[in-house]
Write an enzyme that holds these catalytic residues in place. Structure first.
Site, short mmCIF file in Angstrom:
data_model
loop_
_atom_site.label_atom_id
_atom_site.label_comp_id
_atom_site.label_asym_id
_atom_site.label_seq_id
_atom_site.Cartn_x
_atom_site.Cartn_y
_atom_site.Cartn_z
N SER A 40 0.85 -1.19 0.00
CA SER A 40 0.00 0.00 0.00
C SER A 40 0.89 1.25 0.00
O SER A 40 1.64 1.46 -0.94
CB SER A 40 -0.96 -0.04 1.18
N ASP A 72 -9.85 -3.81 -5.15
CA ASP A 72 -9.22 -3.01 -4.10
C ASP A 72 -9.91 -1.65 -3.98
O ASP A 72 -10.03 -0.91 -4.96
CB ASP A 72 -7.74 -2.82 -4.44
N HIS A 131 -8.03 -5.05 -1.15
CA HIS A 131 -6.78 -4.52 -0.64
C HIS A 131 -6.01 -5.55 0.20
O HIS A 131 -4.78 -5.55 0.19
CB HIS A 131 -7.08 -3.28 0.20
#
Length: 689
Positions: free
Chosen positions: A536, A621, A656
């Site tokens: 991320s 995501d 995610h």
């Protein structure tokens, strides 16, 4: 490649891979492209697949399959989460207090517990499943829970009758994971998400059995704020939190107030963050007003906004960052961070505080599940790079510490076979960066070992030196593991975060490279066997160091990387963009635009040899859109002159957090480790090696 121009008030940029963006996630051409990337990655990793399979079997073999969490007492029941042999998802169970004999933990699987939620049954036939939150009604008869069956964190709210075992017809879509019951046992508060930004936009109340649109309790006017709801630990108040990156505002109403008349605790103001809970006639407030590293104050409920009425419970300390707190009838427990590590401070009301002890040079302590006010026992979790997660119960009446459970590691694991260290690495501007290190005893520290270095450095999130069973597969193969506590986190207090965001963001990236250089210079690893990973915002970190320091790293692993920061932050239709201006800056402003552009990984790709890379993303995501990593890898291949493998794996059925399920996640870990170990050993990866 297709011509496309990204306009902004401060300039126009060309993006020939913009066509990979498909917000519907249904375009056959785009889906075909992503599938082709997966097939290419599978083909390139085919020579390494036996190693990946070996790692997967090894990692899974360390897991106790029929495991369970330590039961927690709440309203006369003991709650626990159980895992069954061979099954992917958690099972939520409970038992009445009398039936449990009053014991807080029984080290076996309880077949007579009542099953509240079976994640495996709920996930049956679904490619993805994640349980959000669950809350039992005050009378213990109903269970409200949220579930995500796509991976986009847009949850569905359901309610189960725990007496009959049936689901009620009430179904609410597109909600946040958190929910709160009112005292009437018929009304729920939930947060409705904005379908575009995915931020909490409205708090609504739902009366069971009602049809039509639920009444709005509160609507957030500022798109840089997100919403959540909860019940106070005292069970007296319903709480609504409005929070941005740097500001907070809370509202409260009595849990028995049928009018749901919410009042503001402290009105929002720029750069004031606070959180709160309730005890007796006062609020306990964690606040950074007049306290960079936060303090905890108590204030009368009706006059909480009057700062002259605030009284310190835990005063500000410039060397100690207050992370969290838990209140009890007779004491308060505080998670606080000093010198880079997390500790727990315990203090009886009106008495001097003391700290719980640690057993390792680098470690973390965290408050456990403590839902009841009227107890003298504190649950907390202790873990380190060599110590599996351990649940302790500390009794304030006699100072005893009871070990309730240590997460089992099957096989031949012995913590005495591993060494952890906590060192300081010099940064180029004179700062000292904390680094947590672990390796197996006997690993040569003479500049020959491979290194796996991990970092994040954003949002004020501190990376905890916690135990990992899967990491043993690296350590046992001679790797040194290092966690770089770089600026942008809060390991060294709030100043550490402020020094790694907005116009100071370059500190984050420079710190990581400086830690690498220090570890190489100290002989912890071989110069040509340094591997780095992040996810991320940590994937953004990987993207930057790939551009500015490609010669330092043999390979990088970037999970769901945030690499096209300028384009994303210019587009308010992309989820979470407006929430994050205080983190990265607003590129509609000239100075912020220029600064963000200076490090944006996608915009700074150049013709040069790049490290080998494994990049992952999820089609659904909600945090980092799949097309960012897809475009990044395509552009890297266009400019790379080194010919090392640049691989992209797209999880077409997840978001995610990657694949759902206990064992499916381990396959992703095994693939990452296989990729790194193969390169460290000089093994062939596809035709590019």
């Amino acid at each position: 490649m297709r011509a496309h121009r990204v306009a902004s008030p401060n300039g126009v940029r060309d993006d020939v891979y913009y066509w990979l963006r498909d917000d519907t996630r249904s375009d056959p051409e785009v889906l075909g492209y992503l599938q082709a990337e997966n097939e290419y990655t599978d083909a390139m990793l085919a020579p390494v697949q036996p190693l990946i399979d070996e790692l997967y079997n090894e990692i899974v073999a360390r897991l106790k399959q029929d495991d369970a969490t330590v039961p927690v007492r709440y309203r006369g029941y003991w709650y626990s989460i159980r895992y069954a042999t061979g099954q992917e998802y958690p099972i939520v169970v409970r038992r009445a207090d009398a039936a449990h004999g009053g014991q807080a933990y029984v080290d076996r699987i309880e077949t007579e517990d009542d099953i509240l939620l079976d994640g495996n049954a709920l996930a049956s036939g679904l490619p993805f499943f994640q349980l959000g939150g669950y809350e039992v009604s005050p009378d213990n008869r109903l269970l409200a829970y949220t579930e995500d069956t796509v991976g986009r964190r847009q949850y569905r709210l359901r309610v189960k009758d725990l007496v009959t075992g049936t689901l009620l017809p009430d179904v609410i879509e597109n909600v946040d994971g958190g929910i709160a019951w009112a005292d009437d046992n018929r009304t729920l508060l939930y947060v409705e998400k904005d379908p575009v930004t995915l931020l909490g936009r409205r708090v609504r109340r739902h009366e069971l059995g009602s049809v039509g649109e639920d009444p709005i309790v509160y609507e957030e006017p500022d798109e840089s704020f997100d919403l959540s709801v909860e019940r106070s630990k005292s069970e007296r108040y319903l709480l609504i939190a409005s929070e941005s990156t740097t500001s907070s505002e809370w509202r409260y109403a009595r849990t028995d107030d049928a009018s749901f008349d919410f009042k503001v605790v402290v009105p929002r103001e720029e750069d004031h963050e606070y959180q709160l809970d309730h005890l007796d006639d006062r609020f306990l407030i964690r606040t950074n007003w007049g306290a960079l590293n936060f303090r905890i104050v108590e204030a009368p409920i009706a006059h909480a906004a009057d700062r002259s009425r605030w009284r310190d419970v835990v005063s500000h300390d410039p060397e100690v960052f207050i992370q969290d707190f838990e209140i009890f009838r007779s004491f308060i427990a505080v998670s606080e961070r000093s010198h880079g590590l997390m500790n727990i401070r315990v203090q009886r009301w009106g008495e001097a505080p003391f700290h719980l002890t640690a057993d390792d040079p680098t470690y973390t302590m965290a408050l456990g599940s403590n839902p009841e006010l009227d107890t003298t026992r504190l649950r907390y979790i202790y873990t380190s790079l060599t110590t599996p997660g351990t649940t302790y119960e500390y009794d304030l009446t006699n100072g005893s510490r009871v070990l309730l459970k240590r997460d089992p590691v099957l096989g031949e694991f012995d913590p005495a076979n591993y060494v952890s260290e906590f060192i300081w690495a010099p940064a180029r501007d004179g700062e000292r960066i904390p680094v947590s290190i672990v390796y197996r005893k006997g690993t040569p520290l003479n500049g020959t070992a491979p290194l796996y270095q991990y970092g994040y450095g954003s949002y004020g999130l501190s990376m905890e030196p916690a135990f990992s069973t899967s990491r043993l597969s690296l350590l046992d193969r001679g790797f040194v593991y290092a966690m770089a506590h770089i600026r942008g986190g809060q390991e060294m207090g709030r100043r550490w975060y402020d020094a790694g965001r907005l116009e100071h963001k370059w500190n984050t990236f420079n710190d990581f490279v400086d830690v690498t250089d220090h570890l190489v210079a100290r002989g912890y690893c071989a110069r040509d066997k340094v591997f780095a990973a992040g996810g991320s915002a940590g994937g953004l970190l990987m993207g930057v160091i790939a551009n500015v320091a490609p010669d330092r790293y043999a390979a990088l692993v970037a999970h769901v990387p945030f690499v096209d920061i300028v384009t994303t932050m210019l587009d308010t239709s992309i989820p979470l963009t407006t929430l994050e201006y205080d983190e990265w800056g607003n590129p509609n402003e000239a100075a912020a635009y220029a600064y963000m552009l200076s490090y944006s990984p996608y915009d700074n790709i150049r013709r040069q040899p790049y490290p080998a890379m494994l990049v992952t993303t999820g089609l659904w995501d909600s945090q980092v859109q799949y097309y960012e990593p897809a475009k990044w890898v395509a552009k890297l291949r266009q400019h790379d002159t080194g010919g090392r493998p640049l691989l992209l794996h797209v999880n077409l059925e997840a978001g995610h957090g990657g694949k759902s399920g206990r064992y499916e996640h381990m396959r992703e870990v095994a693939r990452e480790y296989g990729f790194i170990i193969a390169l460290a050993r000089g093994m062939r990866i596809g035709a590019a090696s």
